[in-house]
Scaffold this motif. Structure first.
Motif, mmCIF file in Angstrom:
data_model
loop_
_atom_site.group_PDB
_atom_site.id
_atom_site.type_symbol
_atom_site.label_atom_id
_atom_site.label_comp_id
_atom_site.label_asym_id
_atom_site.label_seq_id
_atom_site.Cartn_x
_atom_site.Cartn_y
_atom_site.Cartn_z
ATOM 1 N N ALA A 44 -7.439 35.893 38.035
ATOM 2 C CA ALA A 44 -6.355 35.054 38.548
ATOM 3 C C ALA A 44 -6.195 33.791 37.693
ATOM 4 C CB ALA A 44 -6.620 34.674 40.000
ATOM 5 N N GLU A 50 2.939 33.590 36.060
ATOM 6 C CA GLU A 50 2.772 33.287 37.474
ATOM 7 C C GLU A 50 2.714 34.567 38.298
ATOM 8 O OE1 GLU A 50 4.875 29.937 38.874
ATOM 9 O OE2 GLU A 50 5.009 30.655 40.934
ATOM 10 N N ALA A 53 -0.745 36.035 38.215
ATOM 11 C CA ALA A 53 -1.698 35.255 39.004
ATOM 12 C C ALA A 53 -1.491 35.500 40.497
ATOM 13 C CB ALA A 53 -1.565 33.769 38.680
ATOM 14 N N ALA A 98 -2.476 28.012 47.537
ATOM 15 C CA ALA A 98 -2.604 28.048 46.079
ATOM 16 C C ALA A 98 -1.530 27.177 45.430
ATOM 17 C CB ALA A 98 -2.493 29.479 45.562
ATOM 18 N N LEU A 100 0.441 26.639 41.729
ATOM 19 C CA LEU A 100 0.672 27.229 40.407
ATOM 20 C C LEU A 100 1.761 26.476 39.647
ATOM 21 C CD1 LEU A 100 -0.084 29.813 42.463
ATOM 22 C CD2 LEU A 100 0.134 31.014 40.299
ATOM 23 N N LEU A 108 -2.182 29.408 37.199
ATOM 24 C CA LEU A 108 -2.939 29.041 38.409
ATOM 25 C C LEU A 108 -3.731 27.757 38.171
ATOM 26 C CD1 LEU A 108 -3.965 29.574 41.264
ATOM 27 C CD2 LEU A 108 -5.723 31.062 40.287
ATOM 28 N N TYR A 111 -6.826 26.939 44.030
ATOM 29 C CA TYR A 111 -6.480 27.388 45.373
ATOM 30 C C TYR A 111 -7.605 27.076 46.332
ATOM 31 C CZ TYR A 111 -9.285 31.689 44.755
ATOM 32 O OH TYR A 111 -10.293 32.577 44.540
#
Lengths: 162, 104
Positions: A44, A50, A53, A98, A100, A108, A111
């Motif tokens: 991840a 994106e 991830a 999370a 991003l 990422l 998170y």
């Protein structure tokens, strides 16, 4: 204590295999917090888009925009090296929050796995260049998101700026 | 290194906000040393575990996309004065530290 620490560092540097870590745990060299680190999801964090991830974190869930997710972030930042962001999740059953940044080399940022009564999460993130910043929240098995576009004058990820 | 990790709590509406400041380079592995031009190896916090009265309430996963000396906050919905909050973190080199406080 220091001798023990050096031993652990050498062990971790020399061997990234989970099996070795499990073995070390068996000998009592690794405390519970270290075992969590063994679960740090490099797929991840290493994802270069994106979508990749999000897939690594949430599987095939389709995120829906939600007012109950509030992403507090500045609209612009002179330096992308440390941008304060905070995600408020005003819903029940929050499981994961999370953050991003789409245009970062690795989108990422961070998170939070929620295991108790937690309603918001924030930290300071690196933002390489002007980019959408998106908060994803999984709650009650559903995936929600909220997004802002952050304008950055000077990037903070790949450049050598102190 | 006792002062590498600092923690405090404050009340925000009905929530208790836990603030954690860690003195840490959070190196991405993409930066070069200005003198030698060698790449500086990645060095970043991977996990940060928050406990309320000994129970894990949240685990933060960090990486190169988090700023140096990160100030990380978690909002607790059901915390009360006298409750004990602890945080412990581990980085990718195996270093770790912890801090503890009591909610005022």
């Amino acid at each position: 204590m220091s001798e023990c620490n050096i031993g652990r560092r050498t062990l971790l540097k020399g061997s990234l295999g989970a099996g070795i870590l499990a073995l070390a745990a068996g000998f009592g060299l690794v405390r519970p917090a270290r075992l969590l680190a063994a679960g740090w999801p490099s797929n991840a964090f290493g994802a270069e888009t994106e979508a990749e991830a999000v897939q690594a974190l949430f599987g095939d869930a389709i995120p829906v925009p939600a007012d109950a997710v509030r992403l507090e972030a500045p609209k612009q930042a002179m330096y992308g090296r440390a941008v304060p962001v905070r995600v408020r999740a005003d819903m029940d059953g929050v499981e994961l929050i999370a953050i991003l940044t789409e245009h970062n080399p690795h989108p990422l940022n961070t998170y939070l796995r929620v295991l108790g009564p937690v309603g918001h999460y924030g930290t300071r993130i690196r933002v390489e260049r002007t980019s959408p910043v998106t908060a994803y929240v999984r709650a009650g098995g559903r995936l929600y998101k909220a997004s802002v576009t952050l304008k950055v004058t000077r990037g903070g990820y790949g450049v050598n700026v102190l | 290194m006792a002062s590498q990790t600092k923690m405090k709590t404050r009340h925000v509406g009905s929530r208790t906000e836990v603030l954690v400041l860690v003195r840490h380079p959070m190196e991405t592995g993409r930066h070069r040393d200005e003198k030698t031009q060698e790449l500086i190896p990645p060095h970043y916090i991977e996990t940060m575990v928050f406990r309320l009265n000994g129970e894990v309430v949240a685990e933060a996963y960090l990486g190169p996309g988090v700023a140096p000396n990160p100030l990380t906050t978690v909002g607790l919905r059901a915390a009360h004065p006298g409750d004990r909050v602890t945080v412990s973190w581990t980085d990718n080199t195996g270093d770790s530290d912890r801090a503890e406080t009591t909610i005022a």
